[in-house]
Design a protein around this motif. Sequence first.
Motif, PDB file in Angstrom:
ATOM      1  N   VAL A   1      31.860 -10.774 -19.453  1.00  0.00           N
ATOM      2  CA  VAL A   1      31.637 -10.427 -20.856  1.00  0.00           C
ATOM      3  C   VAL A   1      32.219 -11.532 -21.721  1.00  0.00           C
ATOM      4  N   GLU A   2      31.450 -11.977 -22.699  1.00  0.00           N
ATOM      5  CA  GLU A   2      31.958 -12.952 -23.673  1.00  0.00           C
ATOM      6  C   GLU A   2      31.894 -12.307 -25.043  1.00  0.00           C
ATOM      7  N   VAL A   3      32.964 -12.471 -25.812  1.00  0.00           N
ATOM      8  CA  VAL A   3      33.004 -11.831 -27.129  1.00  0.00           C
ATOM      9  C   VAL A   3      33.243 -12.882 -28.206  1.00  0.00           C
ATOM     10  N   ALA A   4      32.478 -12.804 -29.278  1.00  0.00           N
ATOM     11  CA  ALA A   4      32.734 -13.636 -30.463  1.00  0.00           C
ATOM     12  C   ALA A   4      32.998 -12.699 -31.630  1.00  0.00           C
ATOM     13  N   THR A   5      34.105 -12.914 -32.324  1.00  0.00           N
ATOM     14  CA  THR A   5      34.417 -12.068 -33.483  1.00  0.00           C
ATOM     15  C   THR A   5      34.445 -12.958 -34.722  1.00  0.00           C
ATOM     16  N   ASN A   6      34.401 -12.346 -35.890  1.00  0.00           N
ATOM     17  CA  ASN A   6      34.630 -13.156 -37.091  1.00  0.00           C
ATOM     18  C   ASN A   6      35.590 -12.432 -38.027  1.00  0.00           C
ATOM     19  N   ARG A   7      36.010 -13.137 -39.036  1.00  0.00           N
ATOM     20  CA  ARG A   7      37.103 -12.641 -39.873  1.00  0.00           C
ATOM     21  C   ARG A   7      36.722 -11.442 -40.730  1.00  0.00           C
ATOM     22  N   LYS A   8      35.418 -11.201 -40.836  1.00  0.00           N
ATOM     23  CA  LYS A   8      34.996 -10.045 -41.637  1.00  0.00           C
ATOM     24  C   LYS A   8      35.195  -8.729 -40.885  1.00  0.00           C
ATOM     25  N   SER A   9      35.577  -8.801 -39.577  1.00  0.00           N
ATOM     26  CA  SER A   9      35.687  -7.591 -38.769  1.00  0.00           C
ATOM     27  C   SER A   9      37.140  -7.178 -38.607  1.00  0.00           C
ATOM     28  N   LYS A  10      37.343  -5.868 -38.512  1.00  0.00           N
ATOM     29  CA  LYS A  10      38.715  -5.374 -38.304  1.00  0.00           C
ATOM     30  C   LYS A  10      39.175  -5.728 -36.896  1.00  0.00           C
ATOM     31  N   ILE A  11      38.252  -5.691 -35.935  1.00  0.00           N
ATOM     32  CA  ILE A  11      38.605  -6.144 -34.580  1.00  0.00           C
ATOM     33  C   ILE A  11      38.431  -7.656 -34.580  1.00  0.00           C
ATOM     34  N   TYR A  12      39.551  -8.361 -34.523  1.00  0.00           N
ATOM     35  CA  TYR A  12      39.449  -9.824 -34.609  1.00  0.00           C
ATOM     36  C   TYR A  12      39.896 -10.472 -33.310  1.00  0.00           C
ATOM     37  N   HIS A  13      40.500  -9.667 -32.411  1.00  0.00           N
ATOM     38  CA  HIS A  13      41.072 -10.221 -31.198  1.00  0.00           C
ATOM     39  C   HIS A  13      40.006 -10.177 -30.096  1.00  0.00           C
ATOM     40  N   ALA A  14      39.358 -11.318 -29.863  1.00  0.00           N
ATOM     41  CA  ALA A  14      38.209 -11.355 -28.940  1.00  0.00           C
ATOM     42  C   ALA A  14      38.609 -10.955 -27.517  1.00  0.00           C
ATOM     43  N   ARG A  15      39.777 -11.397 -27.088  1.00  0.00           N
ATOM     44  CA  ARG A  15      40.212 -11.125 -25.712  1.00  0.00           C
ATOM     45  C   ARG A  15      40.395  -9.610 -25.489  1.00  0.00           C
ATOM     46  N   ALA A  16      40.986  -8.942 -26.486  1.00  0.00           N
ATOM     47  CA  ALA A  16      41.203  -7.494 -26.371  1.00  0.00           C
ATOM     48  C   ALA A  16      39.861  -6.760 -26.359  1.00  0.00           C
ATOM     49  N   ALA A  17      38.933  -7.219 -27.189  1.00  0.00           N
ATOM     50  CA  ALA A  17      37.612  -6.590 -27.250  1.00  0.00           C
ATOM     51  C   ALA A  17      36.881  -6.792 -25.917  1.00  0.00           C
ATOM     52  N   GLN A  18      36.967  -7.998 -25.393  1.00  0.00           N
ATOM     53  CA  GLN A  18      36.330  -8.305 -24.108  1.00  0.00           C
ATOM     54  C   GLN A  18      36.865  -7.363 -23.025  1.00  0.00           C
ATOM     55  N   GLN A  19      38.172  -7.189 -23.013  1.00  0.00           N
ATOM     56  CA  GLN A  19      38.805  -6.349 -21.994  1.00  0.00           C
ATOM     57  C   GLN A  19      38.319  -4.891 -22.108  1.00  0.00           C
ATOM     58  N   ARG A  20      38.137  -4.379 -23.339  1.00  0.00           N
ATOM     59  CA  ARG A  20      37.637  -3.004 -23.516  1.00  0.00           C
ATOM     60  C   ARG A  20      36.225  -2.864 -22.955  1.00  0.00           C
ATOM     61  N   ILE A  21      35.383  -3.849 -23.256  1.00  0.00           N
ATOM     62  CA  ILE A  21      33.981  -3.754 -22.812  1.00  0.00           C
ATOM     63  C   ILE A  21      33.912  -3.903 -21.283  1.00  0.00           C
ATOM     64  N   GLU A  22      34.703  -4.815 -20.755  1.00  0.00           N
ATOM     65  CA  GLU A  22      34.720  -4.996 -19.286  1.00  0.00           C
ATOM     66  C   GLU A  22      35.161  -3.710 -18.588  1.00  0.00           C
ATOM     67  N   THR A  23      36.209  -3.089 -19.117  1.00  0.00           N
ATOM     68  CA  THR A  23      36.712  -1.856 -18.510  1.00  0.00           C
ATOM     69  C   THR A  23      35.638  -0.776 -18.554  1.00  0.00           C
ATOM     70  N   ALA A  24      34.943  -0.681 -19.681  1.00  0.00           N
ATOM     71  CA  ALA A  24      33.879   0.326 -19.795  1.00  0.00           C
ATOM     72  C   ALA A  24      32.810   0.082 -18.729  1.00  0.00           C
ATOM     73  N   ILE A  25      32.439  -1.182 -18.537  1.00  0.00           N
ATOM     74  CA  ILE A  25      31.383  -1.491 -17.555  1.00  0.00           C
ATOM     75  C   ILE A  25      31.851  -1.154 -16.136  1.00  0.00           C
ATOM     76  N   THR A  26      33.065  -1.562 -15.774  1.00  0.00           N
ATOM     77  CA  THR A  26      33.525  -1.264 -14.406  1.00  0.00           C
ATOM     78  C   THR A  26      33.723   0.235 -14.198  1.00  0.00           C
ATOM     79  N   GLU A  27      34.350   0.896 -15.178  1.00  0.00           N
ATOM     80  CA  GLU A  27      34.678   2.305 -14.940  1.00  0.00           C
ATOM     81  C   GLU A  27      33.478   3.229 -15.097  1.00  0.00           C
ATOM     82  N   GLU A  28      32.565   2.920 -15.988  1.00  0.00           N
ATOM     83  CA  GLU A  28      31.425   3.828 -16.209  1.00  0.00           C
ATOM     84  C   GLU A  28      30.244   3.500 -15.293  1.00  0.00           C
ATOM     85  N   LEU A  29      30.016   2.211 -15.045  1.00  0.00           N
ATOM     86  CA  LEU A  29      28.855   1.821 -14.234  1.00  0.00           C
ATOM     87  C   LEU A  29      29.262   1.471 -12.799  1.00  0.00           C
TER      88      LEU A  29
END
Length: 369
Positions: free
Chosen positions: A94-122
């Motif tokens: 998973v690759e994440v790009a964020t920008n300053r207009k978003s409340k979630i700005y920490h790309a690494r943390a966002a990537q980790q959430r999406i990766e966990t969802a993919i491994t645990e759900e799928l």
Amino acid sequence: MSFEIFLMAPPGLEPVLAEEAAEAGFPAPKVVPGGVTFEGGWPDAWRANLVLRGAGRVLARIGAFRAFHLAQLDKRSRKFDWCAVLRPDVPVRVEVATNRKSKIYHARAAQQRIETAITEELGAPIAPDAPVTIRARIDDNLVTLSVDTSGGLLHKRGAKEAVGKAPLRETMAALFLRQCGFRGTEPVLDPMCGSGTFVIEAAEMAAGLAPGRARDFAFTQLASFDAGPWEALRAALPAPRATDLRFHGSDRDAGAFAAARANAARAGVGDLVDFRKAAAGDITPPEGPPGLVIVNPPYGLRIGQRKPLFALHAALGRALRERFGGWRVGLVTTDAGLAGATELPFLPTGRPVPHGGLRVTLHRTDSLP
Ligand SMILES: C[S@@+](CC[C@H](N)C(=O)[O-])C[C@H]1O[C@@H](n2cnc3c(N)ncnc32)[C@H](O)[C@@H]1O
């Protein structure tokens, strides 16, 4: 099912790719920064990978949702229908790009959430070198999910092994050829051909060969893939066109054109190309009708290298002005001063295009008098 398909283009060349996509029959391609989008289904994404010469990669937009904080991203990522796109047995990254207009700005943390969802759900494993990449953009708190259907960048056509110094990407070479009005119906000559990128692309275009015919794509590893229609798409590609046209490359470096010859043979256009050793100032037009001279001379970025390049450009310009009446010229360089040293009647230029950390500009002429 239809969704947005994104074709990546070098900034500045998006309209050229949009024109190619329209000619290839993709519906209403729209220019956006860094690429071209259109609406289509999975078979359109497969065909875009197979037939478009100018796209760097093809992304399929698989969904979007709002997320204002990481817990919400976690929850919505878990609910996402991954199994419609991904396979539990194929590793993903998973690759994440964020920008300053978003409340979630920490790309690494966002990537980790999406990766966990993919491994645990799928159940799909996450691996840094996975064949499938999910790209998430978080823009103004809107999470947009895309899957990269190409895998390796599409300038890797699958045939080219030997690469010379500073080769141009095939995708960019194809777009510059198109910008010079080349449509596969006239000869091409590159007097500083290096590994032969322009010459081989031009020969493939004339022969009507699909750029993706010899390579693999990430989409074959997705849950949405269906081998039957894909094989039918490949089987429906037109047979190579017979052509009397020839595509010429020369270089003063014998090693360069030996590599170019091997690359052309591997691409299946060995009979359409002619590579020889020659200094740029000594070139003469090949027999037959006029066509396009396209060239990407050395840039001379290091101190002391630029000065001798003026003489080289002047010699090339003189040869073209004196011997190439009726031919058009396209010259790709970082250095407008060097282009000027050719004294060729260049048309106004477009915006410079980023290439390998540099910015190159195409200088074009109409038919020379
Ligand atoms: C930037 S590279 C071209 C790369 C090429 N477009 C490719 O994709 O591989 C410039 C080429 O110009 C060649 N060259 C430099 N001086 C030359 C000269 N006087 N005559 C002919 N070729 C020359 C170099 O050998 C090199 O291959």
